[in-house]
Design a protein around this motif. Structure first.
Motif, short mmCIF file in Angstrom:
data_model
loop_
_atom_site.label_atom_id
_atom_site.label_comp_id
_atom_site.label_asym_id
_atom_site.label_seq_id
_atom_site.Cartn_x
_atom_site.Cartn_y
_atom_site.Cartn_z
N LEU A 53 -10.58 8.28 -7.60
CA LEU A 53 -9.24 8.15 -8.19
C LEU A 53 -8.78 9.46 -8.83
N ALA A 54 -9.73 10.21 -9.41
CA ALA A 54 -9.37 11.49 -10.02
C ALA A 54 -8.97 12.52 -8.96
N SER A 55 -9.35 12.26 -7.71
CA SER A 55 -9.13 13.24 -6.64
C SER A 55 -7.96 12.91 -5.72
N ASP A 105 -3.74 10.08 1.81
CA ASP A 105 -4.46 9.44 0.70
C ASP A 105 -3.89 8.07 0.32
N THR A 106 -2.81 7.66 0.95
CA THR A 106 -2.10 6.45 0.51
C THR A 106 -3.00 5.22 0.45
N GLY A 107 -3.78 5.00 1.50
CA GLY A 107 -4.64 3.81 1.54
C GLY A 107 -5.70 3.83 0.47
N VAL A 108 -6.29 4.99 0.25
CA VAL A 108 -7.34 5.12 -0.77
C VAL A 108 -6.72 5.00 -2.16
N ARG A 109 -5.57 5.61 -2.34
CA ARG A 109 -4.87 5.55 -3.64
C ARG A 109 -4.52 4.10 -3.99
N TYR A 169 -10.14 -0.74 -8.80
CA TYR A 169 -10.48 -0.33 -10.18
C TYR A 169 -9.71 -1.16 -11.21
N ASN A 170 -8.40 -1.28 -11.00
CA ASN A 170 -7.54 -1.92 -11.99
C ASN A 170 -7.93 -3.38 -12.20
N HIS A 171 -8.17 -4.09 -11.09
CA HIS A 171 -8.51 -5.51 -11.23
C HIS A 171 -9.92 -5.69 -11.80
N SER A 172 -10.85 -4.80 -11.46
CA SER A 172 -12.20 -4.89 -12.02
C SER A 172 -12.14 -4.76 -13.55
N LEU A 173 -11.27 -3.87 -14.02
CA LEU A 173 -11.07 -3.71 -15.47
C LEU A 173 -10.38 -4.94 -16.06
N PHE A 174 -9.34 -5.39 -15.36
CA PHE A 174 -8.48 -6.48 -15.85
C PHE A 174 -9.28 -7.75 -16.14
#
Ligand code: MN3
Length: 248
Positions: free
Chosen positions: A100-102, A109-113, A120-125
Motif C-alpha cells: 500500500l505504501a508503494s 496499479d489500479t487493481g492492487v490499489r 487492509y481496510n476491512h481487516s482493520l474495520f
C-alpha cells in the motif's frame, strides 16, 4: 519523513504483535521470498481473516445480514481480486503495508490499489468494533487524543463529521503521522492513509469507518448519519489503543 523510512517503520509494525493479525496472509509480510513460495513455487496468497465475533454480534447497530454479506462477499472479493492483481505485478511477495505504501495512481496499479486497500481496510474495520464497544482508552492513546483534539466529544464529533462528509464511497480515519501525532482524515473508494503516493494525509490508520453504502444500506438505507452514530457506540477502543501502541 522519506518514504523509505516510512516503509521501514511500517515494516517493523507489520511483524509486531499488534498489527499483523489484522492482515490475513499465509506468509509473514517480512518473510524472505523463499518463505513466500509454496511447493509448486507459486506465490502464497492473501487470505480472508475470520470475523472476531459472530455476524449477529453487533446487532442492532449493524445487522447480521449486512455483516455476513460485507465480510463473506465484499471482503472475500477484495482478497480474491488482490491475489489476481498481484500475479505478475512488481509488488507480489511484499507485505500488505509495503504494497500500500508503494502503489501509485497509475493504471497498472489500479487493481492492487483498490483490492489491497479493500483487504487492509476491512481487516482493520472488523477488529475496531466489538459488541457494546469498550470504554474510552487510557494510556498513550488517551494522551495523544487529548493533545490532538481535546476531549472525547470533540474527537467523536470531528470523526463523525469526516465520515458524514465523504462524497460517494469511502472511509473516514483516525490515523497517526510519523511522530505519532493523531489526525482525522477521509479517503475515497478503498484508499487509505498508508498510500503515501496517493493519500492527501499520510500516516498509519488506527480506527476506520466504512461509509460505502454496502456497509449500512440494508438496515439504514439513506440514513448514513444514524449508521455513523451507532458505529460510535461499538468502537473497540482497546483495539484502537493496541493499533496505536504498535506503531514504532
Ligand atoms: Mn466495505
Amino acid at each position: 519523513m522519506k518514504r523509505r523510512d516510512f516503509i521501514n517503520k511500517t515494516g517493523k509494525v507489520a511483524v509486531g504483535v499488534g498489527a499483523i493479525p489484522l492482515i490475513g496472509c499465509k506468509g509473514s509480510g517480512k518473510a524472505e521470498s523463499s518463505e513466500l513460495l509454496d511447493s509448486s513455487s507459486k506465490m502464497v496468497d492473501f487470505i480472508l481473516p475470520d470475523l472476531p465475533y459472530n455476524t449477529d454480534a453487533l446487532a442492532p447497530n449493524i445487522d447480521a445480514k449486512t455483516m455476513g454479506i460485507h465480510h463473506g462477499k465484499h471482503h472475500a472479493g477484495y482478497v480474491r481480486k488482490l491475489n489476481a492483481a498481484l500475479k505478475d505485478h512488481d509488488l507480489a511477495g511484499k507485505g500488505l503495508e509495503d504494497i500500500l505504501a508503494s502503489v501509485t495512481d497509475s493504471d497498472g496499479d489500479t487493481g492492487v490499489r483498490n483490492n489491497g486497500g479493500g483487504h487492509y481496510n476491512h481487516s482493520l474495520f472488523w477488529k475496531v468494533m466489538k459488541p457494546n464497544g469498550s470504554e474510552a482508552p487510557k494510556g498513550a492513546l488517551a494522551e495523544a487524543m487529548k493533545k490532538a483534539f481535546g476531549s472525547m466529544e470533540e474527537i467523536k464529533a470531528e470523526f463523525a463529521k469526516a465520515a458524514g462528509s465523504v462524497f460517494g464511497s469511502g472511509w473516514a480515519w483516525i490515523a497517526a503521522d510519523s511522530d505519532k501525532n493523531l489526525f482525522i482524515t477521509s479517503t475515497p473508494n478503498q484508499d487509505n492513509p498508508l498510500m503515501s503516493n496517493i493519500a492527501e494525509k499520510v500516516g498509519t490508520p488506527i480506527l476506520g469507518i466504512d461509509v460505502w453504502e454496502h456497509a449500512y444500506y440494508l438496515n439504514y438505507q439513506n440514513k448514513r448519519k444514524d449508521y455513523i452514530s451507532n458505529f460510535m457506540e461499538i468502537i473497540n477502543w482497546d483495539q484502537v489503543a493496541v493499533n496505536y501502541d504498535a506503531i514504532s
